[in-house]
Design a protein around this motif. Structure first.
Motif, PDB file in Angstrom:
ATOM      1  N   GLY A 152       8.902  -2.094   4.761  1.00  0.00           N
ATOM      2  CA  GLY A 152       8.656  -1.278   3.579  1.00  0.00           C
ATOM      3  C   GLY A 152       8.210   0.123   3.942  1.00  0.00           C
ATOM      4  N   TYR A 153       7.405   0.246   5.003  1.00  0.00           N
ATOM      5  CA  TYR A 153       7.000   1.572   5.462  1.00  0.00           C
ATOM      6  C   TYR A 153       8.223   2.371   5.913  1.00  0.00           C
ATOM      7  N   THR A 209       3.272  -1.347   1.150  1.00  0.00           N
ATOM      8  CA  THR A 209       2.472  -0.368   0.422  1.00  0.00           C
ATOM      9  C   THR A 209       2.880   1.038   0.829  1.00  0.00           C
ATOM     10  N   ALA A 210       2.703   1.964  -0.105  1.00  0.00           N
ATOM     11  CA  ALA A 210       2.920   3.375   0.202  1.00  0.00           C
ATOM     12  C   ALA A 210       1.655   4.048   0.706  1.00  0.00           C
ATOM     13  N   ASP A 213       0.449   8.897   4.044  1.00  0.00           N
ATOM     14  CA  ASP A 213       0.484   8.477   2.644  1.00  0.00           C
ATOM     15  C   ASP A 213       1.859   8.823   2.070  1.00  0.00           C
ATOM     16  N   ARG A 214       2.545   7.825   1.501  1.00  0.00           N
ATOM     17  CA  ARG A 214       3.859   8.098   0.903  1.00  0.00           C
ATOM     18  C   ARG A 214       3.882   7.754  -0.582  1.00  0.00           C
ATOM     19  N   THR A 215       2.747   7.856  -1.245  1.00  0.00           N
ATOM     20  CA  THR A 215       2.737   7.640  -2.685  1.00  0.00           C
ATOM     21  C   THR A 215       3.561   8.703  -3.409  1.00  0.00           C
ATOM     22  N   PRO A 265      -2.471  -0.146  -8.510  1.00  0.00           N
ATOM     23  CA  PRO A 265      -2.397   1.249  -8.951  1.00  0.00           C
ATOM     24  C   PRO A 265      -1.073   1.922  -8.611  1.00  0.00           C
ATOM     25  N   GLN A 266      -0.392   1.441  -7.600  1.00  0.00           N
ATOM     26  CA  GLN A 266       0.885   2.047  -7.213  1.00  0.00           C
ATOM     27  C   GLN A 266       1.994   1.755  -8.218  1.00  0.00           C
TER      28      GLN A 266
END
Length: 252
Positions: free
Chosen positions: A82-83, A105-106, A180-182, A210-211
């Protein structure tokens, strides 16, 4: 030219290999083309590898997509996969028709997670890859699933134990330093599906929830009694979620 479904690209995680997707994708409808590339240093792609960063791994995946003639794809990334998928989507959003964040996760590592990566690296250097993998992978399953999935767990442990030490150490360091890739989620012009487990020790739901609000086209499957390995802990539910998500993407 008739419209076609985008290619589904499954990216395995840290110390995994494309074989983790064999059973998962076996019965997918024939209208979907499925690719399961090996990330650098893993499986059939052992190296040598100079750069294990998520950006470098994304470039390696892109080269494989180009070689396969896969122009626009749905990226399904498990954990470290996913990363890598997020890094690819950041660099080449025009290539992404959809993104599945599968127990991933981002967010970047926090200080506690970075310290845990260093501790793992130290253990590997002292005791070797096999002992580390056989002592850690079972903890990724929800406790209630460990006995039930003993055979599947053994298969994952065997795959992980065969991963070169240089790959294990290189990926631990690269994951520790990923950004961080949000912003990728906030700016996504494609739909995003999050798959999470209520008992996931690696991606706790309180960090994932929250994402979900960051993307304007967000979908989610949150599974009770599932840890970090939903593709074996809840295969039918996760398969259906991926296929339903893919079916909602407009043909190319």
């Amino acid at each position: 030219m008739s419209a076609t479904q985008p290619t589904l690209v499954f990216l395995h995680g840290f110390a995994e290999s494309p074989e983790i997707w064999t059973s998962f994708t076996r019965d997918f409808p024939a209208r979907y083309r499925v690719l399961t590339p090996a990330l650098p240093g893993h499986g059939s792609n052992p190296g040598p590898v100079i750069d294990y960063s998520m950006e470098a791994q994304a470039r390696a995946v892109l080269q494989q997509l180009d070689a396969a003639g896969a122009e626009k794809v749905v990226l399904v990334g498990h954990s470290m996969g996913g990363y890598v998928a997020l890094a690819l989507a950041e660099a080449h959003p025009e290539r992404v028709a959809g993104l599945v964040i599968f127990h991933s996760t981002a967010l970047p590592d926090n200080e506690e997670k970075k310290a845990a990566r260093d501790e793992s690296a130290g253990f590997v250097r002292r005791h070797g890859v096999e002992k580390y993998m056989r002592s850690s992978i079972r903890n990724l399953l929800a406790p209630t699933n460990r006995k039930r999935l003993a055979a599947e767990l053994k298969e994952l442990e065997d795959i992980a134990a065969a991963t070169p030490e240089t790959t294990v150490l290189g990926c631990l360091e690269a994951m520790k330093h990923r950004p961080d890739r949000t912003a990728v989620l906030r700016g996504a012009k494609f739909p995003v599906l999050f798959i999470g487990g209520h008992d996931d020790p690696a991606v706790p739901l309180d960090t994932l929830l929250p994402q979900l609000a960051l993307s304007t086209q967000s979908h989610a499957l949150l599974l009770h009694g599932v840890g970090h390995l939903g593709f074996i802990e809840a295969p039918e539910s996760t398969q259906r979620a991926v296929l339903d998500f893919a079916a909602g993407i407009k043909p190319l």
